[in-house]
Scaffold this active site. Structure first.
Site, short mmCIF file in Angstrom:
data_model
loop_
_atom_site.label_atom_id
_atom_site.label_comp_id
_atom_site.label_asym_id
_atom_site.label_seq_id
_atom_site.Cartn_x
_atom_site.Cartn_y
_atom_site.Cartn_z
N CYS A 196 0.85 -1.19 0.00
CA CYS A 196 0.00 0.00 0.00
C CYS A 196 0.89 1.24 0.00
O CYS A 196 1.71 1.44 0.89
CB CYS A 196 -0.91 0.00 1.23
N ASN A 255 -12.57 10.43 -2.34
CA ASN A 255 -12.96 9.62 -3.50
C ASN A 255 -13.07 8.17 -3.06
O ASN A 255 -12.12 7.65 -2.45
CB ASN A 255 -11.93 9.76 -4.63
N GLY A 272 -13.54 7.71 -8.33
CA GLY A 272 -12.23 8.17 -8.78
C GLY A 272 -11.10 7.85 -7.82
O GLY A 272 -10.04 8.47 -7.86
N HIS A 289 -8.27 8.23 2.14
CA HIS A 289 -7.57 9.51 2.23
C HIS A 289 -8.53 10.63 1.90
O HIS A 289 -9.52 10.44 1.19
CB HIS A 289 -6.35 9.55 1.31
P1 AMP Z 1 -7.32 9.41 -5.33
O1 AMP Z 1 -7.26 9.55 -6.81
O2 AMP Z 1 -8.49 10.09 -4.69
O3 AMP Z 1 -7.16 7.97 -4.89
O4 AMP Z 1 -6.10 10.23 -4.76
C1 AMP Z 1 -4.80 9.74 -4.73
C2 AMP Z 1 -3.92 10.95 -4.67
O5 AMP Z 1 -2.65 10.55 -4.23
C3 AMP Z 1 -3.74 11.67 -6.02
O6 AMP Z 1 -4.18 13.01 -5.91
C4 AMP Z 1 -2.25 11.55 -6.27
O7 AMP Z 1 -1.71 12.70 -6.89
C5 AMP Z 1 -1.70 11.36 -4.88
N1 AMP Z 1 -0.43 10.66 -4.82
C6 AMP Z 1 -0.10 9.52 -5.46
N2 AMP Z 1 1.15 9.15 -5.13
C7 AMP Z 1 1.60 10.09 -4.25
C8 AMP Z 1 2.83 10.27 -3.56
N3 AMP Z 1 3.86 9.41 -3.68
N4 AMP Z 1 2.96 11.35 -2.75
C9 AMP Z 1 1.94 12.22 -2.63
N5 AMP Z 1 0.76 12.10 -3.25
C10 AMP Z 1 0.59 11.04 -4.05
ZN ZN Z 2 -2.45 1.46 3.60
#
Ligand code: AMP
Ligand code: ZN
Length: 112
Positions: free
Chosen positions: A3, A85, A91, A98
């Site tokens: 994860c 989301n 999405g 989160h």
């Molecule tokens: P979601 O699309 O709602 O699942 O959001 C996932 C979010 O995590 C997206 O806005 C990504 O830009 C962000 N994300 C993915 N990998 C990382 C990372 N390594 N560090 C910070 N944010 C991340």
């Molecule tokens: Zn986790």
């Protein structure tokens, strides 16, 4: 468990930390959708909003307590938006619950 956000919480993958306490971590989103864009996560692995129950729902409250503190420390007096989301149509791309906390611009409503 493979994860991404658990690895960020454990420090295996680096992030730009904004806030941390016993229950939650907030870090900068790598693809910001607003001038200020934090991702706030409970430290316990919960896959999505579908997995919230009476045992872990206090962690959602902890996320919002953290958001209020972040709003103060980041001077987000003009307001902010928090988005969760959930699932494919929602999405969600990372399988650890989160909350996106975004600020610094006007957001449309209804959201697209
Ligand atoms: P979601 O699309 O709602 O699942 O959001 C996932 C979010 O995590 C997206 O806005 C990504 O830009 C962000 N994300 C993915 N990998 C990382 C990372 N390594 N560090 C910070 N944010 C991340
Ligand atoms: Zn986790």
């Amino acid at each position: 468990m493979d994860c991404l956000f658990c690895k960020i919480i454990d420090g295996e993958i680096s992030s730009s930390k904004i806030y941390e306490d016993e229950f939650v971590l907030a870090f900068k989103d790598i693809e910001p959708q607003a001038p200020f864009h934090a991702v706030i996560v409970p430290k316990e692995h919960i896959a999505s909003a579908n997995e919230i129950n009476s045992f872990n729902s206090f962690l959602v409250a902890k996320v919002f307590e953290a958001a209020a503190k972040i709003a103060e420390s980041e001077h987000l007096e003009r307001g902010f938006r928090i988005v969760n989301n959930c699932g494919e149509d929602g999405g969600q791309s990372v399988g650890h619950i989160h909350f996106h906390m975004m600020a610094g611009r006007q957001f449309a409503w209804p959201a697209g």
